[in-house]
Scaffold this motif. Structure first.
Motif, PDB file in Angstrom:
ATOM      1  N   PRO A  11       0.832  -1.197   0.000  1.00 58.18           N
ATOM      2  CA  PRO A  11       0.000   0.000   0.000  1.00 58.18           C
ATOM      3  C   PRO A  11       0.862   1.240   0.000  1.00 58.18           C
ATOM      4  CG  PRO A  11       0.066  -0.986   2.171  1.00 58.18           C
ATOM      5  CD  PRO A  11       0.777  -1.936   1.245  1.00 58.18           C
ATOM      6  N   ASP A  12       0.264   2.338  -0.496  1.00 54.81           N
ATOM      7  CA  ASP A  12       0.972   3.617  -0.460  1.00 54.81           C
ATOM      8  C   ASP A  12       1.161   4.047   0.971  1.00 54.81           C
ATOM      9  OD1 ASP A  12      -0.880   4.788  -3.317  1.00 54.81           O
ATOM     10  OD2 ASP A  12       1.030   3.734  -3.217  1.00 54.81           O
ATOM     11  N   ARG A  13       2.246   4.747   1.225  1.00 55.14           N
ATOM     12  CA  ARG A  13       2.528   5.154   2.598  1.00 55.14           C
ATOM     13  C   ARG A  13       2.858   6.637   2.606  1.00 55.14           C
ATOM     14  NH1 ARG A  13       6.665   1.082   5.150  1.00 55.14           N
ATOM     15  NH2 ARG A  13       5.188   0.096   6.475  1.00 55.14           N
ATOM     16  N   PRO A  14       1.926   7.509   3.039  1.00 54.52           N
ATOM     17  CA  PRO A  14       2.209   8.942   3.087  1.00 54.52           C
ATOM     18  C   PRO A  14       3.368   9.231   4.016  1.00 54.52           C
ATOM     19  CG  PRO A  14      -0.130   8.488   3.399  1.00 54.52           C
ATOM     20  CD  PRO A  14       0.588   7.170   3.472  1.00 54.52           C
ATOM     21  N   ALA A  15       4.064  10.328   3.743  1.00 58.57           N
ATOM     22  CA  ALA A  15       5.193  10.722   4.591  1.00 58.57           C
ATOM     23  C   ALA A  15       4.702  11.181   5.943  1.00 58.57           C
ATOM     24  CB  ALA A  15       5.983  11.834   3.914  1.00 58.57           C
ATOM     25  N   ASP A  16       5.571  11.089   6.940  1.00 58.85           N
ATOM     26  CA  ASP A  16       5.209  11.502   8.287  1.00 58.85           C
ATOM     27  C   ASP A  16       4.950  12.994   8.324  1.00 58.85           C
ATOM     28  OD1 ASP A  16       5.724   8.956   8.796  1.00 58.85           O
ATOM     29  OD2 ASP A  16       7.451   9.297  10.134  1.00 58.85           O
ATOM     30  N   SER A  17       4.012  13.435   9.180  1.00 56.98           N
ATOM     31  CA  SER A  17       3.758  14.854   9.372  1.00 56.98           C
ATOM     32  C   SER A  17       4.460  15.319  10.632  1.00 56.98           C
ATOM     33  CB  SER A  17       2.244  15.093   9.511  1.00 56.98           C
ATOM     34  OG  SER A  17       1.800  14.602  10.754  1.00 56.98           O
ATOM     35  N   ASP A  18       4.313  16.642  10.910  1.00 59.05           N
ATOM     36  CA  ASP A  18       4.930  17.182  12.116  1.00 59.05           C
ATOM     37  C   ASP A  18       4.253  16.675  13.370  1.00 59.05           C
ATOM     38  OD1 ASP A  18       5.472  20.406  10.558  1.00 59.05           O
ATOM     39  OD2 ASP A  18       6.732  18.615  10.630  1.00 59.05           O
ATOM     40  N   ASP A  19       3.038  16.126  13.203  1.00 58.25           N
ATOM     41  CA  ASP A  19       2.289  15.608  14.353  1.00 58.25           C
ATOM     42  C   ASP A  19       2.748  14.196  14.631  1.00 58.25           C
ATOM     43  OD1 ASP A  19       0.525  15.130  16.351  1.00 58.25           O
ATOM     44  OD2 ASP A  19      -1.225  14.915  15.041  1.00 58.25           O
ATOM     45  N   GLY A  97     -11.986  14.861   4.807  1.00 60.03           N
ATOM     46  CA  GLY A  97     -11.319  13.916   3.920  1.00 60.03           C
ATOM     47  C   GLY A  97     -10.493  12.885   4.651  1.00 60.03           C
ATOM     48  N   LYS A  98     -10.027  13.220   5.858  1.00 58.14           N
ATOM     49  CA  LYS A  98      -9.226  12.242   6.595  1.00 58.14           C
ATOM     50  C   LYS A  98     -10.082  11.048   7.007  1.00 58.14           C
ATOM     51  CE  LYS A  98      -5.832  11.645  10.246  1.00 58.14           C
ATOM     52  NZ  LYS A  98      -4.918  12.290  11.193  1.00 58.14           N
ATOM     53  N   VAL A  99     -11.353  11.289   7.330  1.00 61.72           N
ATOM     54  CA  VAL A  99     -12.245  10.176   7.657  1.00 61.72           C
ATOM     55  C   VAL A  99     -12.375   9.259   6.450  1.00 61.72           C
ATOM     56  CG1 VAL A  99     -14.598   9.524   8.292  1.00 61.72           C
ATOM     57  CG2 VAL A  99     -13.522  11.506   9.378  1.00 61.72           C
ATOM     58  N   MET A 194      -1.346   9.748  10.699  1.00 64.17           N
ATOM     59  CA  MET A 194      -0.397  10.781  11.101  1.00 64.17           C
ATOM     60  C   MET A 194      -0.727  12.194  10.605  1.00 64.17           C
ATOM     61  SD  MET A 194       3.310   8.906  11.006  1.00 64.17           S
ATOM     62  CE  MET A 194       3.713   7.630  12.205  1.00 64.17           C
ATOM     63  N   PRO A 195      -0.992  12.402   9.309  1.00 61.80           N
ATOM     64  CA  PRO A 195      -1.230  13.781   8.854  1.00 61.80           C
ATOM     65  C   PRO A 195      -2.464  14.395   9.506  1.00 61.80           C
ATOM     66  CG  PRO A 195      -0.778  12.312   7.011  1.00 61.80           C
ATOM     67  CD  PRO A 195      -1.015  11.442   8.201  1.00 61.80           C
ATOM     68  N   ASP A 196      -2.466  15.725   9.644  1.00 61.56           N
ATOM     69  CA  ASP A 196      -3.614  16.427  10.216  1.00 61.56           C
ATOM     70  C   ASP A 196      -4.777  16.440   9.234  1.00 61.56           C
ATOM     71  OD1 ASP A 196      -2.260  16.993  12.569  1.00 61.56           O
ATOM     72  OD2 ASP A 196      -1.417  18.849  11.775  1.00 61.56           O
ATOM     73  N   ASN A 197      -5.963  16.796   9.743  1.00 65.30           N
ATOM     74  CA  ASN A 197      -7.170  16.803   8.921  1.00 65.30           C
ATOM     75  C   ASN A 197      -7.025  17.665   7.673  1.00 65.30           C
ATOM     76  OD1 ASN A 197      -8.648  15.106  10.670  1.00 65.30           O
ATOM     77  ND2 ASN A 197      -9.247  16.836  11.945  1.00 65.30           N
ATOM     78  N   ASP A 198      -6.350  18.819   7.815  1.00 63.29           N
ATOM     79  CA  ASP A 198      -6.272  19.758   6.692  1.00 63.29           C
ATOM     80  C   ASP A 198      -5.316  19.305   5.593  1.00 63.29           C
ATOM     81  OD1 ASP A 198      -3.845  20.126   7.935  1.00 63.29           O
ATOM     82  OD2 ASP A 198      -4.148  22.248   8.417  1.00 63.29           O
ATOM     83  N   GLN A 199      -4.663  18.164   5.784  1.00 63.94           N
ATOM     84  CA  GLN A 199      -3.765  17.662   4.752  1.00 63.94           C
ATOM     85  C   GLN A 199      -4.451  16.683   3.798  1.00 63.94           C
ATOM     86  OE1 GLN A 199       0.268  16.585   5.922  1.00 63.94           O
ATOM     87  NE2 GLN A 199      -0.006  17.598   7.902  1.00 63.94           N
ATOM     88  N   TYR A 200      -5.783  16.519   3.968  1.00 61.95           N
ATOM     89  CA  TYR A 200      -6.544  15.633   3.095  1.00 61.95           C
ATOM     90  C   TYR A 200      -7.626  16.417   2.368  1.00 61.95           C
ATOM     91  CZ  TYR A 200      -4.444  11.527   5.316  1.00 61.95           C
ATOM     92  OH  TYR A 200      -3.543  10.587   5.751  1.00 61.95           O
ATOM     93  N   ASP A 201      -7.793  16.122   1.074  1.00 65.59           N
ATOM     94  CA  ASP A 201      -8.916  16.677   0.316  1.00 65.59           C
ATOM     95  C   ASP A 201     -10.192  15.954   0.706  1.00 65.59           C
ATOM     96  OD1 ASP A 201      -7.414  18.564  -1.123  1.00 65.59           O
ATOM     97  OD2 ASP A 201      -6.782  17.036  -2.568  1.00 65.59           O
ATOM     98  N   GLY A 204     -10.540  12.194   0.327  1.00 63.53           N
ATOM     99  CA  GLY A 204      -9.649  11.312   1.047  1.00 63.53           C
ATOM    100  C   GLY A 204      -8.252  11.250   0.489  1.00 63.53           C
ATOM    101  N   GLU A 205      -7.968  11.976  -0.586  1.00 58.65           N
ATOM    102  CA  GLU A 205      -6.626  11.992  -1.158  1.00 58.65           C
ATOM    103  C   GLU A 205      -5.738  12.937  -0.360  1.00 58.65           C
ATOM    104  OE1 GLU A 205      -5.283  10.169  -3.677  1.00 58.65           O
ATOM    105  OE2 GLU A 205      -7.175   9.048  -3.640  1.00 58.65           O
ATOM    106  N   ARG A 206      -4.495  12.523  -0.160  1.00 65.47           N
ATOM    107  CA  ARG A 206      -3.524  13.358   0.548  1.00 65.47           C
ATOM    108  C   ARG A 206      -3.041  14.469  -0.374  1.00 65.47           C
ATOM    109  NH1 ARG A 206       1.050  12.450   4.000  1.00 65.47           N
ATOM    110  NH2 ARG A 206       1.651  14.534   4.737  1.00 65.47           N
ATOM    111  N   ARG A 207      -3.083  15.697   0.106  1.00 60.19           N
ATOM    112  CA  ARG A 207      -2.645  16.832  -0.699  1.00 60.19           C
ATOM    113  C   ARG A 207      -1.141  16.746  -0.955  1.00 60.19           C
ATOM    114  NH1 ARG A 207      -6.193  21.394   2.536  1.00 60.19           N
ATOM    115  NH2 ARG A 207      -8.209  20.739   1.665  1.00 60.19           N
ATOM    116  N   GLY A 208      -0.786  17.026  -2.209  1.00 60.53           N
ATOM    117  CA  GLY A 208       0.633  17.026  -2.565  1.00 60.53           C
ATOM    118  C   GLY A 208       1.159  15.659  -2.932  1.00 60.53           C
TER     119      GLY A 208
END
Length: 209
Positions: A11-19, A97-99, A194-201, A204-208
């Motif tokens: 599976p795809d693995r998003p990069a870690d966030s500051d959280d 989108g994180k949900v 890991m990413p915050d709510n505002d990092q998802y459209d 459900g897609e991760r921004r960037g």
């Protein structure tokens, strides 16, 4: 010849966030040290405390929603201790989108485990009774319950592949590959948390990404 399971791609693995996940704080004590508890009958080290339990308590201070999980594998034990409460807390505060991203990751994992267990069961290997441990886990939202379900299904894969290996239905390499993919499915859920709510459209897609 041992049967070969066509394993899904990683599976795809998003990069870690500051959280980042908080480390487990160990309280210093002037009292005499307490000897560690002996390993249980399963051979797994007892879980004295779950990481991030205070975080869950702050989010759901009066939650009575708990479930009992049985586990036999070292991976499940380590995930429960180090990652479960972190994920449960993140699931509790997930919005938008994180949900959607969490729903996708958890349902994809559950479907993979279900299909893998169906494939293992077709080998009709003799069942074995492995010693297991039990632990109560807080269910912050239904998605946290689905995470517990995935852990239960992981342990079924762990036991089922051992039964098939002992019955010479699959090879040790087959089993290692299956367990590696199973672990990646669970670890991917941590990465989605890991990413915050505002990092998802909203979809459900991760921004960037």
């Amino acid at each position: 010849m041992a049967a070969v399971l066509e394993l899904p791609s990683d599976p795809d693995r998003p990069a870690d966030s500051d959280d980042a996940r908080p480390a487990l704080a160990l309280a210093a004590s002037s009292a005499e040290p307490v000897p560690p508890a002996p390993p249980a009958s399963s051979g797994l080290k007892p879980i004295a405390r779950l990481t991030s339990d205070s975080r869950v308590a702050r989010i759901v201070p009066e939650s009575d929603a708990v479930t009992v999980l049985l586990y036999s594998s070292q991976f499940a034990r380590d995930f429960i201790r180090s990652d479960y409460n972190f994920c449960a807390a993140k699931i509790a505060v997930a919005r938008g989108g994180k949900v959607r991203a969490l729903e996708t990751a958890l349902r994809d994992a559950a479907n993979w485990f279900r299909k893998t267990n169906e494939w293992i069961s077709r080998h009709d290997a003799r069942g074995i009774e492995l010693p297991h441990e039990t632990i109560e886990l807080i269910i912050t939202r239904p998605l946290a319950g689905l995470l517990v379900r995935c852990l239960t299904l992981f342990d079924r894969v762990f036991v089922g592949t051992l039964e098939a290996l002992l019955a010479e239905k699959i090879s040790s390499t087959d089993r290692a590959n299956i367990l590696t993919n199973a672990e990646k499915r669970i670890k991917h859920i941590v990465q989605v948390c890991m990413p915050d709510n505002d990092q998802y459209d909203f979809d459900g897609e991760r921004r960037g990404q």
